[in-house]
Each structure stands twice: as structure tokens, then as C-alpha cells.
Design an enzyme around this catalytic site. Structure first.
Site: not given
Length: 239
Positions: A114, A217, A219
Site C-alpha cells: 500500500c 493488504h 497482512e
């Protein structure tokens, strides 16, 4: 077998006065720690610090990971702040820019997420849309999603010749949370994935160097999306 040491550039929690009695807090989202650990890496959080320390920090890690967070200051690409620009942290920008330059100098692999991908593009000579409203073909919801982060929301087209295509299938769904985006792509980067409205969703180094950046994202979804854990696995073990 030694675990690769993964330097994760940390963020700062600046507005935490009610919770932390006015103290600044250095942190990284737990998903980065977990994703790196699951891949067999040893995560080290690098605190926002003096850019002059970047050489020493990079010298002590095997690879560099840049996470999301605040908007990138337009000072870095010679623009004045647009009225829709959101919070920036110029000290973080300068420190992470120094980390990127030093990782390239020391030939250490870089994985960005990002904001990290946006900053990578700037450091290598590109620019950003300060807000997606400045992009005339904006049609996909990229910004803050009302949907829970573990659920991917929009698809990406993936270049079949890219390294990314080994990890993420064309047409895969991802979750993105950004209102800024790559505008002018840096000369030494190549786009390898796009949203259906044309916004760049992933980049790699044009010369084949160990650089990979995604706009979404992983994660947040690596525990439920195999492709997103695959990004961590590839970064830790193969880049």
C-alpha cells in the site's frame, strides 16, 4: 538453517494521548509479524529514526518490508498539498525513503504494501494521485471499505509474464484501503497488476532486481487467502 531477518519499517501512533498518556508509540500491524513468521522469517520492527541511520539498519537485516499507513507527503514529489490530502508523517517518509535507497544500494530484497508501494514509486522517480478523485477513470472502490478486512472486495488483472503471476492468479480478488495511487510510474519500475479501472495494483523492478510491491493488504487476509500468504512466503524464502 538460519531464519532470514526481515526488517519491517514501523509506523508511529501520534494521536494516542488518551490511551498512552501522551507518549508516542512505534508499531506495526500484527499481520506483518504473523505473515513473516508463518513464512519462516524473523521479523524485526525498525522504528522511525534518523535517516542517517538507514545504512546501519539495512546492514543488520536480510530484507526490507514497508507497510501501509499515512498519506505520503507530496513534498517528496514537488507538489503542494491538495485539499483532499490526509494526514502525513514527513519524518517517517524521510526515514523510509532512506531505507529504500540503502536497501537498493546494499542489494537487499524489498517488499512493499500500500503506502510502502507508493513511497517506493516516489523514491524511484514517480509520483502519486494525492486523491483518487483526481484520476478521471476512477470506478472501483479502493478507499476505506465498509466490508470486514478479511473479505477481498475487487479483482485485479495480472501480467502473465510477471513474477507476481506465479503467486496471484489473473482475476483474483484483493482488499485495498487507499485513496492515493500511483500516477506517474517510476522509470525503473514496471506495473504488473491493475484494478479494472486502470489503477496500478502491483509493481516490480524493470531490471529484475528483488523488488515487489502490492497496493492491497496481504497482512489482513493471509490467514484466509492462500495467495496472500504466498506473497510473504515468496518474499521471505525466494527473493
Amino acid at each position: 538453517m538460519n531464519q532470514p531477518i526481515i526488517g519491517i519499517a514501523g509506523n508511529q501512533l501520534i494521536h494516542a494521548t488518551d490511551v498512552f498518556n501522551g507518549n508516542l508509540v512505534t508499531y506495526t500491524p500484527q499481520g506483518f509479524i504473523n505473515g513473516v513468521s508463518e513464512a519462516g522469517g524473523l521479523p524485526f520492527v525498525l522504528p522511525v529514526s534518523d535517516p542517517n541511520n538507514a545504512k546501519e539498519y539495512i546492514g543488520k537485516v536480510d530484507k526490507l518490508l514497508l507497510a501501509g499507513g499515512q498519506d505520503v507527503s507530496p513534498r517528496l514529489y514537488n507538489e503542494q498539498p491538495h485539499p483532499k490530502l490526509e494526514e502525513t508523517n514527513y519524518h517517517r517518509d524521510l526515514f523510509e525513503a532512506a531505507l529504500i535507497k540503502e536497501a537498493i544500494e546494499q542489494k537487499k530484497p524489498i517488499f512493499t504494501v500500500c503506502r510502502g508501494t507508493q513511497l517506493l514509486n516516489i523514491v524511484m522517480g514517480g509520483s502519486l494521485y494525492q486523491d483518487l478523485s483526481l484520476y478521471e477513470n476512477w470506478q472501483v472502490k479502493h478507499g476505506q471499505q465498509p466490508t470486514a478486512p478479511q473479505f477481498s472486495t475487487h479483482s485485479v488483472t495480472v501480467d502473465a509474464t510477471s513474477k507476481l503471476s506465479m503467486l496471484v492468479q489473473d482475476g483474483s480478488y484483493v482488499n485495498s484501503y487507499h485513496h492515493q495511487a500511483i500516477k506517474e510510474l517510476a522509470p525503473n519500475l514496471v506495473a504488473t497488476a491493475w484494478a479494472t479501472d486502470g489503477i496500478i495494483e502491483a509493481v516490480e523492478a524493470k531490471d529484475g532486481s528483488a523488488i515487489l510491491g502490492v497496493q492491497w493488504h496481504p497482512e489482513l487476509t493471509h490467514t484466509v487467502e492462500q495467495k496472500d500468504q504466498a506473497l510473504f512466503d515468496y518474499f521471505v524464502n525466494e527473493m
